[in-house]
Write a protein that holds these residues in place. Structure first.
Motif, mmCIF file in Angstrom:
data_model
loop_
_atom_site.group_PDB
_atom_site.id
_atom_site.type_symbol
_atom_site.label_atom_id
_atom_site.label_comp_id
_atom_site.label_asym_id
_atom_site.label_seq_id
_atom_site.Cartn_x
_atom_site.Cartn_y
_atom_site.Cartn_z
ATOM 1 N N ARG A 138 0.829 -1.207 0.000
ATOM 2 C CA ARG A 138 0.000 0.000 0.000
ATOM 3 C C ARG A 138 0.856 1.246 0.000
ATOM 4 O O ARG A 138 0.505 2.251 -0.612
ATOM 5 N N MET A 139 1.949 1.147 0.705
ATOM 6 C CA MET A 139 2.831 2.306 0.739
ATOM 7 C C MET A 139 3.394 2.586 -0.645
ATOM 8 O O MET A 139 3.629 3.741 -1.009
ATOM 9 N N LYS A 140 3.591 1.537 -1.410
ATOM 10 C CA LYS A 140 4.075 1.750 -2.774
ATOM 11 C C LYS A 140 3.035 2.512 -3.588
ATOM 12 O O LYS A 140 3.368 3.431 -4.330
ATOM 13 N N LEU B 68 1.167 7.854 -5.660
ATOM 14 C CA LEU B 68 0.099 8.845 -5.649
ATOM 15 C C LEU B 68 0.590 10.202 -5.182
ATOM 16 O O LEU B 68 0.204 11.231 -5.722
ATOM 17 N N VAL B 69 1.414 10.186 -4.173
ATOM 18 C CA VAL B 69 1.861 11.439 -3.586
ATOM 19 C C VAL B 69 3.036 11.965 -4.397
ATOM 20 O O VAL B 69 3.997 11.234 -4.629
ATOM 21 N N PRO B 70 2.945 13.188 -4.865
ATOM 22 C CA PRO B 70 4.028 13.705 -5.687
ATOM 23 C C PRO B 70 5.302 13.923 -4.871
ATOM 24 O O PRO B 70 5.255 14.383 -3.731
ATOM 25 N N GLY B 71 6.406 13.592 -5.477
ATOM 26 C CA GLY B 71 7.690 13.812 -4.835
ATOM 27 C C GLY B 71 8.017 12.815 -3.765
ATOM 28 O O GLY B 71 8.936 13.020 -2.975
ATOM 29 N N CYS B 72 7.267 11.747 -3.742
ATOM 30 C CA CYS B 72 7.459 10.789 -2.646
ATOM 31 C C CYS B 72 8.320 9.599 -3.070
ATOM 32 O O CYS B 72 8.748 8.822 -2.244
ATOM 33 N N ASN B 73 8.554 9.480 -4.348
ATOM 34 C CA ASN B 73 9.233 8.250 -4.773
ATOM 35 C C ASN B 73 10.746 8.348 -4.711
ATOM 36 O O ASN B 73 11.433 7.376 -4.980
ATOM 37 N N LYS B 74 11.232 9.516 -4.354
ATOM 38 C CA LYS B 74 12.681 9.598 -4.178
ATOM 39 C C LYS B 74 13.078 9.210 -2.764
ATOM 40 O O LYS B 74 14.243 8.964 -2.484
ATOM 41 N N GLU C 195 6.121 12.675 4.021
ATOM 42 C CA GLU C 195 5.624 13.248 2.780
ATOM 43 C C GLU C 195 4.107 13.122 2.681
ATOM 44 O O GLU C 195 3.414 14.054 2.265
ATOM 45 N N ILE C 196 3.624 11.969 3.047
ATOM 46 C CA ILE C 196 2.179 11.755 2.969
ATOM 47 C C ILE C 196 1.448 12.707 3.886
ATOM 48 O O ILE C 196 0.431 13.310 3.529
ATOM 49 N N ILE C 197 1.991 12.876 5.083
ATOM 50 C CA ILE C 197 1.348 13.778 6.043
ATOM 51 C C ILE C 197 1.346 15.195 5.486
ATOM 52 O O ILE C 197 0.335 15.907 5.535
ATOM 53 N N ASN C 198 2.482 15.586 4.936
ATOM 54 C CA ASN C 198 2.550 16.936 4.362
ATOM 55 C C ASN C 198 1.530 17.117 3.247
ATOM 56 O O ASN C 198 0.862 18.143 3.161
ATOM 57 N N TYR C 199 1.433 16.089 2.416
ATOM 58 C CA TYR C 199 0.531 16.193 1.274
ATOM 59 C C TYR C 199 -0.920 16.287 1.727
ATOM 60 O O TYR C 199 -1.681 17.123 1.241
ATOM 61 N N VAL C 200 -1.277 15.441 2.672
ATOM 62 C CA VAL C 200 -2.659 15.463 3.153
ATOM 63 C C VAL C 200 -2.953 16.795 3.821
ATOM 64 O O VAL C 200 -4.010 17.400 3.611
ATOM 65 N N GLN C 201 -1.977 17.267 4.590
ATOM 66 C CA GLN C 201 -2.190 18.555 5.246
ATOM 67 C C GLN C 201 -2.334 19.668 4.226
ATOM 68 O O GLN C 201 -3.200 20.539 4.367
ATOM 69 N N SER C 202 -1.505 19.611 3.210
ATOM 70 C CA SER C 202 -1.597 20.674 2.207
ATOM 71 C C SER C 202 -2.941 20.614 1.481
ATOM 72 O O SER C 202 -3.550 21.658 1.206
ATOM 73 N N LEU C 203 -3.399 19.403 1.215
ATOM 74 C CA LEU C 203 -4.704 19.289 0.553
ATOM 75 C C LEU C 203 -5.814 19.812 1.448
ATOM 76 O O LEU C 203 -6.718 20.527 0.982
ATOM 77 N N GLN C 204 -5.718 19.471 2.710
ATOM 78 C CA GLN C 204 -6.761 19.954 3.616
ATOM 79 C C GLN C 204 -6.726 21.466 3.737
ATOM 80 O O GLN C 204 -7.775 22.126 3.777
ATOM 81 N N VAL D 124 3.504 10.616 -11.832
ATOM 82 C CA VAL D 124 2.226 10.073 -11.391
ATOM 83 C C VAL D 124 1.868 8.941 -12.318
ATOM 84 O O VAL D 124 1.738 9.109 -13.520
ATOM 85 N N SER D 125 1.743 7.787 -11.780
ATOM 86 C CA SER D 125 1.451 6.646 -12.641
ATOM 87 C C SER D 125 0.041 6.139 -12.464
ATOM 88 O O SER D 125 -0.403 5.270 -13.179
ATOM 89 N N ILE D 126 -0.669 6.656 -11.525
ATOM 90 C CA ILE D 126 -2.015 6.156 -11.291
ATOM 91 C C ILE D 126 -2.998 6.976 -12.090
ATOM 92 O O ILE D 126 -2.916 8.199 -12.128
#
Lengths: 437, 190
Positions: free
Chosen positions: A257-259, A264-270, A280-289, A375-377
């Motif tokens: 799931r993390m993969k 999904l999350v930009p900039g997270c695959n590095k 990164e995920i937390i930042n992304y969710v926070q930014s979206l919110q 983004v591959s999804i």
């Protein structure tokens, strides 16, 4: 088994002469075949024999025995891929002729290939084992047909044993011994069916059917067995008790799931490491919110009423097309009641188109920024923002507005995401519906 | 799963419906009230666009339903409209999970206290790095839990799954809201 098959050879019926003839012929043929290296033509010929299905006893026996011979040879020359494909072809024809066509062999060629390989490896021993079991069980019944049949198969397998010095792997033997019961029963049921009809050709067909049937069942069983359990393997040095295995499964699930999240999350695959990814995920969710907060604030600021006039804005121009394009909303009556909120005149048009241009630029930048993140999804389509970039400022405001509305609601789903020229050239390519052109 | 465009359409549809319903009940409100209404309706719309299949959407509706008492409750009911009974019924079910959560938390406290003792016992070099990494991950997971609506009740696997779904839905929400905001901004600019 080897002791059983000569015994069966002895207790044969009146057609011994014929069979011996056939045997001789078969031996000759096999010699020829082993000298021949052009297996393909042989197989095509064989498949022709199979598909015709009008065969005398001799031909039938020859072909039937040569099935076993082919098995032997395919075992011997296994790494030859052309041979395997030929076998696969022949098997296909065979199946179709036997009426096993619709029985689930219409899978991918991979599966067929695998099946053919597994069959070449496991079938002969299996047939022999089935024959042995028959010899045990048939004794009481003394069915001449089945015995004769068994003897032919047994002789074939005996030959195979002589020719084929490849060792049957233990696992296959065990497997077969497990399934002997069911297959012997199946073979018997098939034998006793045409017992009344003692014509030898039918017997041969029967034999072939049993061989194909058993092998088919063989593969079927292995197919069924596959999805029964979840494949968990402990590597060397890993714990094997159930708790550790469950924990490992859980961890694998999480990492899988993390993969997805990483995609999904930009900039997270590095980022490697779970903690960084979670950051990164937390930042992304926070930014979206936060964006949602900000946008709702913006909407509230822009619109003096809570239903923020967007309906009115669109209702003015788009209501006729909205009724056709957008019937599922269910607020058309409310929209019809609303008075047109904003009236545009040509002077405003210039200003608004300028503003739209600005909006295009900023949106385009945003789009590029989001595209540059890998983004591959396919969920990540930015169609709503791209719908703004398509609008040309040179068009009239009404058309623009309608386009905007149409794109936002109608073409949103059908537009392919990648490789869109974001310069407004798409305007000509899209079909805007009859009322707009 | 449905394609994102249909999710967006669904969201927009529900949002518009909710706003229409809301605006018919209340006429004059300040900007903050408006903002709150828009935010709440957007949240409820994106949650109900998911049709109550995911934990976060149910928790979002439940949060909106029971946050500030009667006023918001009324609002959520208005926004949800006819679906409100079905979706809020599910909220009652999630309310039962909070009891479980309390029990779980007490268990966690127990485990943590045990864990401290164990780390003291072990040799510091090897165990330290892994325990630090574990602690980092746990901390971030806790933060993520607090971010995802209803995340306190989830285990790790479902948390990640729900995060995936939530991110997709948030993206759709943000896209729709951004396009609407820019459109209405342009419209009201002159």
């Amino acid at each position: 088994m080897n002791t059983a098959s000569p015994k069966m050879l002895q207790c044969s019926d009146m057609t011994v002469l014929e069979r011996q003839n056939a045997c001789l012929k078969w031996q000759q043929e096999q010699l020829q075949q082993q000298q021949q290296q052009e297996q393909q033509s042989y197989f095509s010929e064989l498949s022709g024999v199979f598909s015709s299905q009008v065969q005398g006893f001799q031909g039938g026996l020859v072909s039937g025995d040569s099935v076993l011979g082919d098995m032997v040879m395919t075992r011997q020359v296994k790494p030859d891929p052309g041979l395997e494909t030929a076998w696969h072809e022949m098997e296909k024809v065979d199946m179709a002729a036997m009426g096993f066509g619709p029985c689930g062999y219409s899978n991918g060629p991979d599966f067929d290939m695998n099946y053919a390989i597994s069959r070449t490896s496991s079938c002969p021993t299996f047939v022999a084992a089935a024959v042995a079991a028959q010899a045990v069980e048939v004794k009481g019944k003394e069915s001449i047909v089945s015995e004769k049949m068994g003897s032919t198969v047994g002789r074939g397998s005996f030959k195979k044993r002589k020719v084929d010095t490849l060792q049957n792997s233990k696992v296959v033997a065990e497997d077969d011994s497990k399934r002997i019961k069911a297959c012997a029963e199946e073979g018997e049921s098939k034998i006793t069916g045409p017992n009344t009809n003692k014509s030898s050709s039918s017997n041969n067909k029967n034999k072939k059917e049993t061989s194909t049937g058993t092998s088919k069942e063989n593969s079927k069983v292995s197919d069924v067995q596959k999805p029964d359990y979840i494949h968990v393997r402990a590597r060397r040095g890993q714990a094997t008790d159930s708790h550790s295995l469950a924990e490992r499964v859980r961890r694998e699930k999480i990492s899988e799931r993390m993969k997805y999240l990483q995609d999904l999350v930009p900039g997270c695959n590095k980022i490697t490491g779970k903690a960084g990814m979670l950051d990164e995920i937390i930042n992304y969710v926070q930014s979206l919110q936060r964006q949602v907060e900000f946008l709702s604030m913006k909407l509230a600021a822009v619109n003096p009423r809570p239903d923020f006039n967007i309906d009115n804005l669109f209702a003015k121009d788009v209501f006729p097309s909205c009724a056709t394009n957008f019937p599922a909303v269910g607020m058309s009556s409310e929209m019809a009641n609303n008075p047109p909120y904003v009236q545009f005149n040509p002077v405003e048009q210039v200003v608004s188109s300028c503003g739209l241009e600005m909006g295009i630029n900023s949106l385009d930048m945003a789009l590029r920024r989001t595209i540059s993140a890998p983004v591959s999804i396919p969920y990540a389509s930015f169609l709503d923002s791209s719908c703004f970039t398509q609008i040309q400022p040179s068009a009239t405001w009404d058309v623009e507005l309608q386009n905007l509305y149409n794109v936002a609601f109608d073409q949103e789903g059908s537009m392919p995401f990648p490789s869109q020229p974001f310069t407004g050239t798409l305007l000509e390519k899209q079909n805007w519906g009859p009322e707009l052109i | 799963m449905r394609p994102p465009s249909s999710l967006r359409q669904e969201f927009l549809k529900k949002w518009m419906m909710g706003l229409q319903r809301y605006s018919t009940s209340k006429k004059n409100m300040s900007i903050l009230e408006r903002k709150k209404a828009i935010k709440l309706s957007a949240d409820v719309a994106i949650a109900s666009a998911r049709n109550g299949t995911t934990c976060w959407s149910r928790a979002l509706i439940a949060n909106g339903y029971s946050k500030d008492g009667g006023d918001d409750k009324h609002l959520v009911e208005q926004i949800l409209g006819p679906e409100s009974e079905r979706l809020i019924m599910k909220k009652v079910l999630t309310g039962g999970a909070s009891v479980c959560n309390k029990r779980m938390r007490s268990k966690k406290i127990l485990k943590r206290s045990c864990g401290i003792q164990r780390t003291r016992k072990f040799a510091p070099q090897v165990a330290l790095a892994s325990s630090i990494a574990k602690r980092l991950v746990r901390k971030r997971t806790q933060i993520l839990r607090s971010l995802i609506p209803g995340g306190e009740f989830m285990n790790d696997v479902t948390l990640i799954e729900e995060t995936l779904d939530y991110i997709i839905s948030l993206r759709a929400q943000v896209d729709v809201m951004r396009s609407l905001a820019s459109a209405s901004e342009l419209a009201s600019e002159p």
